[in-house]
Write a protein that holds these residues in place. Sequence first.
Motif, mmCIF file in Angstrom:
data_model
loop_
_atom_site.group_PDB
_atom_site.id
_atom_site.type_symbol
_atom_site.label_atom_id
_atom_site.label_comp_id
_atom_site.label_asym_id
_atom_site.label_seq_id
_atom_site.Cartn_x
_atom_site.Cartn_y
_atom_site.Cartn_z
ATOM 1 N N SER A 7 -11.411 22.257 -2.410
ATOM 2 C CA SER A 7 -11.064 22.123 -3.883
ATOM 3 C C SER A 7 -10.168 20.781 -3.792
ATOM 4 O O SER A 7 -9.874 20.010 -2.591
ATOM 5 N N GLY A 8 -9.712 20.146 -5.071
ATOM 6 C CA GLY A 8 -9.179 18.876 -5.178
ATOM 7 C C GLY A 8 -10.028 17.827 -5.617
ATOM 8 O O GLY A 8 -9.315 16.747 -5.676
ATOM 9 N N LEU A 18 -6.317 10.561 -3.511
ATOM 10 C CA LEU A 18 -6.833 11.942 -3.791
ATOM 11 C C LEU A 18 -6.529 12.599 -2.520
ATOM 12 O O LEU A 18 -6.922 12.240 -1.431
ATOM 13 N N ARG A 19 -6.171 14.034 -2.834
ATOM 14 C CA ARG A 19 -6.076 14.959 -1.629
ATOM 15 C C ARG A 19 -7.040 15.983 -1.783
ATOM 16 O O ARG A 19 -6.798 16.904 -2.827
ATOM 17 N N LEU A 20 -7.860 16.344 -0.768
ATOM 18 C CA LEU A 20 -8.912 17.448 -1.034
ATOM 19 C C LEU A 20 -8.144 18.400 -0.018
ATOM 20 O O LEU A 20 -7.516 18.363 1.075
ATOM 21 N N SER A 21 -8.414 19.860 -0.225
ATOM 22 C CA SER A 21 -8.008 20.972 0.217
ATOM 23 C C SER A 21 -9.060 21.715 0.694
ATOM 24 O O SER A 21 -10.293 21.743 0.073
ATOM 25 N N TYR A 80 -6.602 19.686 5.198
ATOM 26 C CA TYR A 80 -6.542 18.604 4.085
ATOM 27 C C TYR A 80 -7.189 17.262 4.412
ATOM 28 O O TYR A 80 -7.053 17.133 5.513
ATOM 29 N N THR A 82 -6.541 13.466 2.939
ATOM 30 C CA THR A 82 -5.750 12.489 1.958
ATOM 31 C C THR A 82 -6.383 11.310 1.944
ATOM 32 O O THR A 82 -6.619 10.833 3.023
ATOM 33 N N THR A 122 -16.968 19.539 -2.920
ATOM 34 C CA THR A 122 -16.085 19.265 -4.033
ATOM 35 C C THR A 122 -16.452 17.803 -4.273
ATOM 36 O O THR A 122 -16.507 17.062 -3.525
#
Length: 128
Positions: A7-8, A18-21, A80, A82, A122
């Motif tokens: 997500s993210g 942007l930070r993806l999780s 994560y 970042t 994502t």
Amino acid sequence: QVQVVESGGGLVQAGGSLRLSCAASGRGIRDYAMGWYRQTPGKAREFVAGVSAVGATTFYADPVKGRFTISRDRTQNMIYLTMKNLKPENAALYYCVADPPRREWWTYLRDASRVQYWGLGTQVTVSS
């Protein structure tokens, strides 16, 4: 059955962050090495970053070193990514991956043909 869900993703301007999780689940998942790949249309999946099961060891593809940071929260079974100072060429579908405990685990994690579990991805879009 191990599952990873990203997500993210989203639209960001060049130079932004942007930070993806990634939420991981499944038996023994805390012992899995995990990481991120990305893919653009017509190209092969490309390794981005990886983290060891304990979270103490991280490694990156050369193009993202110094701008991307991978981190892991074992208590929440999350990782994560970042991303800072994003560039248009960083736009891609980003995948979270997980791989079971192995000797020389880092060689498996950075090889798309050997990584065992993949999320659906994502999308990250970077506008110039």
